[in-house]
Motif scaffolding. Structure first.
Motif, PDB file in Angstrom:
ATOM      1  N   GLN A 557       1.093  -1.213  -0.020  1.00 57.80           N
ATOM      2  CA  GLN A 557       0.006  -0.219  -0.043  1.00 57.80           C
ATOM      3  C   GLN A 557       1.043   1.272  -0.064  1.00 57.80           C
ATOM      4  O   GLN A 557       1.992   1.363   0.517  1.00 57.80           O
ATOM      5  CB  GLN A 557      -0.853  -0.018   1.396  1.00 57.80           C
ATOM      6  CG  GLN A 557      -1.993  -1.024   1.250  1.00 57.80           C
ATOM      7  CD  GLN A 557      -2.562  -1.120   2.644  1.00 57.80           C
ATOM      8  OE1 GLN A 557      -3.128  -0.113   3.054  1.00 57.80           O
ATOM      9  NE2 GLN A 557      -2.868  -2.428   3.437  1.00 57.80           N
ATOM     10  N   GLN A 558       0.473   2.362  -0.723  1.00 55.38           N
ATOM     11  CA  GLN A 558       1.255   3.384  -0.772  1.00 55.38           C
ATOM     12  C   GLN A 558       0.671   4.533  -0.187  1.00 55.38           C
ATOM     13  O   GLN A 558      -0.735   5.114  -0.301  1.00 55.38           O
ATOM     14  CB  GLN A 558       1.311   3.848  -2.158  1.00 55.38           C
ATOM     15  CG  GLN A 558       2.097   5.231  -2.685  1.00 55.38           C
ATOM     16  CD  GLN A 558       2.357   5.495  -4.024  1.00 55.38           C
ATOM     17  OE1 GLN A 558       2.158   4.605  -4.831  1.00 55.38           O
ATOM     18  NE2 GLN A 558       2.473   6.567  -4.467  1.00 55.38           N
ATOM     19  N   ALA A 559       1.008   5.013   0.991  1.00 57.84           N
ATOM     20  CA  ALA A 559       0.614   6.170   1.897  1.00 57.84           C
ATOM     21  C   ALA A 559       0.711   7.378   1.415  1.00 57.84           C
ATOM     22  O   ALA A 559      -0.110   8.327   1.639  1.00 57.84           O
ATOM     23  CB  ALA A 559       1.321   6.177   3.248  1.00 57.84           C
ATOM     24  N   ARG A 560       1.776   7.848   0.458  1.00 54.99           N
ATOM     25  CA  ARG A 560       1.839   9.194  -0.150  1.00 54.99           C
ATOM     26  C   ARG A 560       2.147   9.204  -1.517  1.00 54.99           C
ATOM     27  O   ARG A 560       2.625   8.172  -2.164  1.00 54.99           O
ATOM     28  CB  ARG A 560       2.927   9.885   0.901  1.00 54.99           C
ATOM     29  CG  ARG A 560       2.652   9.933   2.374  1.00 54.99           C
ATOM     30  CD  ARG A 560       3.897  10.440   3.048  1.00 54.99           C
ATOM     31  NE  ARG A 560       3.435  10.454   4.529  1.00 54.99           N
ATOM     32  CZ  ARG A 560       3.986   9.646   5.315  1.00 54.99           C
ATOM     33  NH1 ARG A 560       4.206   8.615   4.863  1.00 54.99           N
ATOM     34  NH2 ARG A 560       3.385   9.837   6.460  1.00 54.99           N
ATOM     35  N   PHE A 561       1.895  10.397  -2.112  1.00 54.35           N
ATOM     36  CA  PHE A 561       2.237  10.437  -3.297  1.00 54.35           C
ATOM     37  C   PHE A 561       3.117  12.080  -3.899  1.00 54.35           C
ATOM     38  O   PHE A 561       2.934  12.956  -2.943  1.00 54.35           O
ATOM     39  CB  PHE A 561       1.089  10.897  -4.329  1.00 54.35           C
ATOM     40  CG  PHE A 561       0.245   9.748  -4.724  1.00 54.35           C
ATOM     41  CD1 PHE A 561       0.341   9.018  -5.942  1.00 54.35           C
ATOM     42  CD2 PHE A 561      -0.842   9.291  -4.013  1.00 54.35           C
ATOM     43  CE1 PHE A 561      -0.535   7.922  -6.221  1.00 54.35           C
ATOM     44  CE2 PHE A 561      -1.501   8.159  -4.037  1.00 54.35           C
ATOM     45  CZ  PHE A 561      -1.393   7.681  -5.402  1.00 54.35           C
ATOM     46  N   PHE A 562       4.066  11.775  -4.735  1.00 50.55           N
ATOM     47  CA  PHE A 562       4.832  12.925  -5.322  1.00 50.55           C
ATOM     48  C   PHE A 562       5.965  13.498  -4.506  1.00 50.55           C
ATOM     49  O   PHE A 562       6.462  14.471  -4.960  1.00 50.55           O
ATOM     50  CB  PHE A 562       3.705  14.338  -5.654  1.00 50.55           C
ATOM     51  CG  PHE A 562       2.354  13.760  -6.150  1.00 50.55           C
ATOM     52  CD1 PHE A 562       2.373  13.061  -7.278  1.00 50.55           C
ATOM     53  CD2 PHE A 562       1.289  14.266  -5.603  1.00 50.55           C
ATOM     54  CE1 PHE A 562       1.247  12.759  -7.770  1.00 50.55           C
ATOM     55  CE2 PHE A 562       0.073  13.824  -6.253  1.00 50.55           C
ATOM     56  CZ  PHE A 562      -0.209  13.001  -7.411  1.00 50.55           C
ATOM     57  N   ALA A 563       6.260  12.799  -3.419  1.00 48.53           N
ATOM     58  CA  ALA A 563       7.582  13.122  -2.950  1.00 48.53           C
ATOM     59  C   ALA A 563       8.786  13.283  -4.000  1.00 48.53           C
ATOM     60  O   ALA A 563       9.649  14.235  -3.931  1.00 48.53           O
ATOM     61  CB  ALA A 563       7.997  12.446  -1.628  1.00 48.53           C
ATOM     62  N   LYS A 564       8.611  12.400  -4.812  1.00 49.61           N
ATOM     63  CA  LYS A 564       9.901  12.341  -5.979  1.00 49.61           C
ATOM     64  C   LYS A 564       9.181  12.509  -7.276  1.00 49.61           C
ATOM     65  O   LYS A 564       9.834  12.185  -8.221  1.00 49.61           O
ATOM     66  CB  LYS A 564      10.407  10.953  -5.948  1.00 49.61           C
ATOM     67  CG  LYS A 564      11.280  10.786  -4.473  1.00 49.61           C
ATOM     68  CD  LYS A 564      11.728   9.226  -4.634  1.00 49.61           C
ATOM     69  CE  LYS A 564      12.636   8.764  -3.190  1.00 49.61           C
ATOM     70  NZ  LYS A 564      13.255   7.683  -3.288  1.00 49.61           N
TER      71      LYS A 564
END
Length: 901
Positions: A557-564
Motif C-alpha cells: 500500500q502506498q501512503a503518499r504521492f509526489f515526494a519524488k
C-alpha cells in the motif's frame, strides 16, 4: 465479527457521517437497536468517535422509515406499490423519455451517503448504457473544487498525504476548516501532536470558530481573500530564499507564470495585508512560520471549496507546497478534509458529471477504454451537467426525468426554493430513500423506492486519506428495503441491459470496480486497486481497511504521492497554476448590506434526517439561529435571544439571534441543517445565491448579500408529543427529538386563543390546564394512563421558560402524585435544578453542572472531565469548556452566546 448478527455478536463497520471514516463496533440488541463504540483497531480513529458517531445507536428506529415502494396514483396520493410495478414504471418512464427527447433529458443525482458499489452501478447505467453523463452528486457541494484543483496541479484527483502526516507535522494550517466541530476525531489527533510534540496551529477563517481556541495564530481574513493570502505567501517564499529550486526544476512546470501572477495579486507582506484585511504583523508571522517549518500540513475544507473561486484557492495553497517541495513527505502536504463518508468513493467511480469511472475523464482514450471494459457501445462522450446547472435544466424543462438517491437537494442546494419548484415540473421524479418524508420527497416525487439505511448496508466507503473500509450490515433489512445497487440493476435489466448488470452481491460489484481500475493501467493512473480484483466473497467480508493505490502483484500500500515527482500529467510534472485575482461575484448593496456565511453545527449532520432522530444530539443547539456581530446588531436594532428576518434576492428565513464577537462585522452566519421537516421558516439553502466556481461548478455558500430585520415575538413556549404534529401556520418553531417522542420550541406573535383552539381536538379526557390571558400564558397537559401524552406551555416572550423538568417528566413511564401536581409549574417535583443546555453531547453534561464544577474549583477542561466526563470522548466540547472556565460564573445572556458560538 463480520456476519449479520443472530445473537449479540459485535460487527465491525464504518461510521455514516464525515470523511474521516471512523471504524465502529456495533453490537445489536435483538430489538432493532445496537450499542455503538469506536473500533480501537481502525487506523482512522483508533477507537475514538465524535458525538454524532457515538449516538448512531439512537438513529436506528423504524418510526420514520420508508419500508415499501410507493407510487403516486391518479388522484395524486402516494400509495403502496409492489417492487415490480414500481421498477416497471421507472424503466418505462426513462425509456420513453430517452426515445422522445434523447439521453440528455434524463439524470441521476447521487450522494456521498451511498456506498461505492451503489455509486458504481449508477454511473455505469447512466453514463455507460443510457448514454448520458447527467450524473452528479451532493459531493459537488462540498469537495468539487478540491477535485479540480488536484487535477489541474497533479493530473489526477489525488490526495497526496495521509493521516499519519497529522501526527508528524510541526505546523498545521487550517484554512476554512472548523475541524474542532466538523472533523473532531482528526482534530483531537492533531491536538495530541500539539501536546506531545509542540506542533503549532494557524487558523485562517473569517469566523472565530471553536478551532481557534487552540491556535498559535488566528488570521481572520476578509471573506474570499484566501487566494490573496497564499499568493502573498508564494511571493514571500520566493523573495526569502525558501523555495526548493531543485524540486521545482526537476518535477514541476509553470512556476514562473504562477509566481508572476502571485506578485500581481499580493507581492509583499503589506500588499497581502491590504488585500486580506489582516494586519501586517500577523501576515508576516504566518509567512515566517511557514518558511521556517519544513513539516507543514495545510488542511482546507468548505471555507475554501464552497466558493466561486474555490478551485483557484485550492491551487494557490498547492502552489506553496509544490514550491517548497513539501508534498508527499512525512508531515508535509496539502490535505483536503472531505465532508461526507463516501465522497471519495464517489470520486473513484465517476460520481461527478465531469468524470468517468476509475479516475478517468472524458478524453477519447479514456472513453474508449471504459466503453470496451463495460461493453457499452452507447457510452456518454462528453461531460454532463453539474448540480446547479442540472437543476436549472430541470427548471427549464430540458431534463424531464430525475432519480435522486440518498440526498435532499430541495434543502441543500443554493436557491433551494427554485430547486423545489423545479422538481415539481418533472415528468418522472424517482427518489430512493430510507425516510418516508423530507423536503425533496414532498416536492412531488412520483415513485419512492425504499433503500437500506446505515446498519443494513453492506459494501465499501473510502475516507479522506484514500482508505477503503467495509461498511457491514448488522441489522436485517426492514420491510421491503433493498440495496440501491439492486434497484438500479433491476431497472437496467428492464431497459435491456441485463448482461451488464447481473449482480448478485456487493462483493461482485467491488471486484468489477477493482478490475476497471487495473484495466490498461501501467501506473499512468493514480487510482488502482487491482490487487483486490480477485478478492473472494469471504475475503471481502473480512477485508481490513486498505489504502489505495494497491496495484496487483507484490506491491505494498502506498501512503503518499509526489515526494519524488512522477505526477499524472502528460509530462509527469506537477503544474503550478496562476490563479485569478480574488473578487467576490456578488456585491453588497444598500438593500442587502451584509454577507451570509452558511455552515454546520457540532452535533448535526446535513439535513438532519439521521441526527435529528437522536435526543442527545438535539440538546446542544436545539434550534436554528443567526449569528451577528454586536456592532451590526446595534446598527440594525437586533436583540440577543430575539428573532430576526433574513432576506436575500432568492429567499427568506426567520431565525433566533445570537450576538457574538466571534462573528466578523458585516457578516452573518447561519447553519444549514434545518428545513421544513424540522423547523418553520429556517431553510437557509433558500437564501444562498446560485453562483458557482467556473471550473468546479461548486456553489458559493459563504458570501451571499443579505439584509436583516428584527421580528417581534409576543410568545414563546414548547410542545412535547408522542408523535409529530402539524403546527398552526405562521409559527416559528424547531422540532427536537426527545426521549419518548418529539418536542417543539415555539415563537409567535399570536393570542393564546390560537393555542387553545388548536390544542383542543388533540387533548384526551385526562387534562390539567392553566391560563392567564392577561399575561398571555397558557399551559395544558394531557395524560394517557400514568404518563404524559401531550403538553403545551406558552407564555410571554420575555419570560424564560425552561423545558428541562417537563421533558424529564415526559420521559417517565409513570408520574408520581407530586410530579403531576408540580407539572404545570414547569419545575421539578424534587426541586432539582435544570441541567441547562447540553454542552457535552457524548455524556449529556449540561452547562449548569459544568458551571457548578467550575465554582467548586475545576480550573481546566481536564479537571472538568475528571469530575463530569465532559470532553473525555470526542473532545469537541472542550473549547466551550474553556470559554466557560474563562467566563467563570457566566450570566444568562453570556451563556446564550457561549452555547451557539
Amino acid at each position: 465479527m463480520n456476519a449479520i448478527d443472530t445473537g449479540l455478536t459485535t460487527v465491525r463497520t464504518t461510521c455514516a457521517y464525515c470523511g474521516v471514516g471512523c471504524g465502529v463496533l456495533a453490537t445489536p440488541d435483538k430489538q432493532g437497536g445496537a450499542a455503538i463504540a469506536g473500533d480501537p483497531d481502525h487506523p482512522a480513529n483508533y477507537g475514538r468517535l465524535c458525538s454524532k458517531g457515538s449516538a448512531l445507536g439512537e438513529t436506528l428506529a423504524l418510526d420514520e422509515r420508508l419500508l415499501h415502494p410507493m407510487m403516486r396514483d391518479a388522484s395524486g396520493a402516494m400509495v403502496r406499490a409492489g417492487w415490480n410495478d414500481a421498477l416497471d414504471h421507472v424503466a418505462d418512464g426513462f425509456r420513453h423519455i430517452v426515445a422522445e427527447h434523447g439521453p440528455g433529458a434524463v439524470a441521476f443525482y447521487l450522494s456521498g451517503q451511498l456506498l461505492t458499489e451503489d455509486y458504481y452501478v449508477a454511473n455505469k447505467l447512466m453514463k455507460g448504457f443510457i448514454g448520458s453523463a447527467n450524473v452528479d452528486t451532493n459531493s459537488r457541494l462540498c469537495m468539487a473544487s478540491s477535485v479540480v484543483g488536484h487535477k489541474r496541479a497533479f493530473g489526477a484527483d489525488t490526495v497526496p498525504g495521509c493521516y499519519e502526516d497529522l501526527d508528524q507535522a510541526d505546523l498545521l494550517v487550517f484554512v476554512g476548516s472548523n475541524a474542532a466541530w466538523c472533523h473532531p476525531v482528526l482534530y483531537q489527533r492533531m491536538l495530541a501532536n500539539k501536546q506531545a510534540r509542540g506542533a503549532r496551529f494557524v487558523v485562517i477563517d473569517p469566523r472565530r470558530t471553536d478551532t481557534v481556541g487552540d491556535d498559535d495564530l488566528f488570521l481572520g481574513l476578509k471573506p474570499g481573500t484566501d487566494t490573496a493570502l497564499f499568493s502573498g505567501l508564494l511571493a514571500y517564499l520566493a523573495d526569502n530564499g525558501a523555495l526548493d529550486r531543485a524540486y521545482i526544476a526537476q518535477h514541476t512546470s509553470g512556476f514562473d507564470e504562477a509566481l508572476a501572477r502571485a506578485k500581481t495579486i499580493a507581492g509583499s507582506v503589506a500588499a497581502t495585508a491590504r488585500a486580506t484585511g489582516l494586519n501586517e504583523v500577523d501576515v508576516a508571522t504566518f509567512f515566517q512560520m511557514f518558511r521556517q517549518t519544513s513539516r507543514v500540513v495545510t488542511l482546507y475544507s468548505q471555507g475554501v471549496n464552497q466558493s466561486a473561486q474555490g478551485t483557484d484557492k485550492v491551487n494557490a495553497i498547492i502552489n506553496c507546497h509544490l514550491a517548497t517541495g513539501r508534498i508527499g513527505k512525512p508531515g508535509a502536504s496539502p490535505f483536503s478534509l472531505t465532508g461526507q463518508p463516501n465522497a471519495m468513493g464517489g470520486r473513484e467511480v465517476g460520481g461527478l458529471a465531469n468524470q468517468l469511472a476509475a479516475h478517468m475523464g472524458f478524453t477519447p482514450s479514456d472513453i474508449d477504454r471504459v466503453r470496451r471494459f463495460w461493453k457499452a457501445p452507447h457510452i456518454a462522450t462528453h461531460e454532463g451537467l453539474k448540480a446547479v446547472a442540472m437543476f436549472d435544466a430541470i427548471d427549464r424543462g430540458e431534463i424531464k426525468a430525475l432519480w435522486v438517491m440518498g440526498t435532499n437537494p430541495a434543502v441543500s442546494l443554493p436557491d433551494a426554493d427554485k430547486v423545489r419548484s423545479a422538481l415539481g415540473k418533472l415528468d418522472l421524479f424517482v427518489v430512493s430513500e430510507n425516510v418516508l418524508s423530507n423536503d425533496t420527497v414532498n416536492a412531488g416525487a412520483h415513485v419512492l423506492l425504499p433503500a437500506l439505511a446505515w446498519g443494513e448496508k453492506s459494501g465499501t466507503v473510502t475516507n479522506s486519506e484514500r482508505r477503503i473500509s467495509r461498511q457491514r450490515s448488522f441489522l436485517r433489512a426492514p420491510g421491503e428495503a433493498k440495496p440501491d445497487w439492486w434497484a438500479l440493476s433491476e431497472v437496467a435489466k428492464r431497459l435491456g441491459f441485463g448482461a451488464g448488470f447481473a449482480y448478485t452481491s456487493a462483493a461482485q460489484i467491488f471486484r468489477e470496480h477493482a478490475m476497471l481500475s487495473d484495466f490498461e493501467n501501467d501506473g499512468s493512473r493514480d487510482f488502482d486497486i487491482g490487487g483486490l480484483m480477485h478478492v473472494t466473497d469471504d475475503a471481502f467480508d473480512t477485508m481490513a481497511p486498505v489504502q489505495w493505490p494497491l496495484r496487483k502483484g507484490p506491491t505494498m500500500q502506498q501512503a503518499r504521492f509526489f515526494a519524488k515527482g512522477r505526477f499524472f500529467t502528460r509530462d509527469q510534472r506537477g503544474q503550478f497554476i496562476a490563479p485569478e485575482a480574488p473578487e467576490l461575484r456578488t456585491q453588497v448593496t444598500e438593500e442587502r448590506p451584509l454577507r451570509l456565511n452558511t455552515g454546520r453545527v457540532r452535533d448535526q449532520w446535513h439535513t438532519m434526517t439521521r441526527t435529528g432522530l437522536s435526543p442527545r444530539l438535539g440538546q446542544h443547539i436545539p434550534e436554528p439561529y443567526v449569528e451577528i456581530h454586536p456592532d451590526d446588531a446595534t446598527r440594525f436594532a437586533i436583540a440577543d435571544g430575539g428573532y430576526a428576518h433574513l432576506t436575500t434576492d432568492y429567499g427568506a428565513c426567520t431565525l433566533k439571534v445570537v450576538i457574538n464577537e466571534r462573528q466578523q462585522p458585516g457578516m452573518l452566519f447561519a447553519p444549514i441543517h434545518w428545513n421544513d421537516e424540522t423547523a418553520g421558516y429556517a431553510r437557509v439553502g433558500a437564501l444562498v445565491a446560485p453562483v458557482v466556481d467556473p471550473y468546479s461548478g461548486q456553489p458559493e455558500n459563504k458570501a451571499t448579500p443579505v439584509s436583516i430585520a428584527a421580528v417581534a415575538m409576543s410568545q414563546r413556549g414548547f410542545i412535547l408529543s408522542r408523535k409529530p404534529l402539524a403546527l398552526p401556520p405562521g409559527v416559528v418553531h424547531a422540532r427536537v427529538a426527545v426521549t419518548g417522542g418529539v418536542g417543539y420550541l415555539l415563537a409567535d406573535d399570536a393570542e393564546i386563543a390560537l393555542w387553545r383552539d388548536w390544542l383542543a381536538p388533540l387533548l384526551g379526557d385526562d387534562v390539567a390546564s392553566f391560563a392567564d390571558a392577561g399575561r398571555g400564558a397558557y399551559r395544558a397537559v394531557s395524560f394517557a394512563g400514568e404518563r404524559i401524552a401531550l403538553c403545551l406551555f406558552v407564555g410571554p416572550a420575555d419570560d424564560a421558560l425552561s423545558w428541562d423538568a417537563v421533558k424529564e417528566a415526559f420521559a417517565a413511564d409513570a408520574l408520581s402524585d407530586d410530579q403531576r401536581r408540580m407539572l404545570l409549574s414547569g419545575r421539578s417535583a424534587d426541586g432539582a435544578a435544570s441541567a441547562g443546555p447540553i454542552v457535552c453531547a457524548c455524556f449529556g453534561v449540561g452547562r449548569n453542572a459544568i458551571n457548578d464544577a467550575i465554582a467548586a474549583g475545576c480550573a481546566t477542561a481536564g479537571e472538568i472531565g475528571a469530575k463530569l466526563k465532559a470532553g473525555t470522548n470526542c473532545g469537541s466540547c472542550i473549547p466551550e469548556l474553556k470559554r466557560l472556565i474563562a467566563a467563570g460564573e457566566a450570566e444568562p445572556d453570556q451563556q446564550r452566546k457561549v452555547a451557539a458560538s
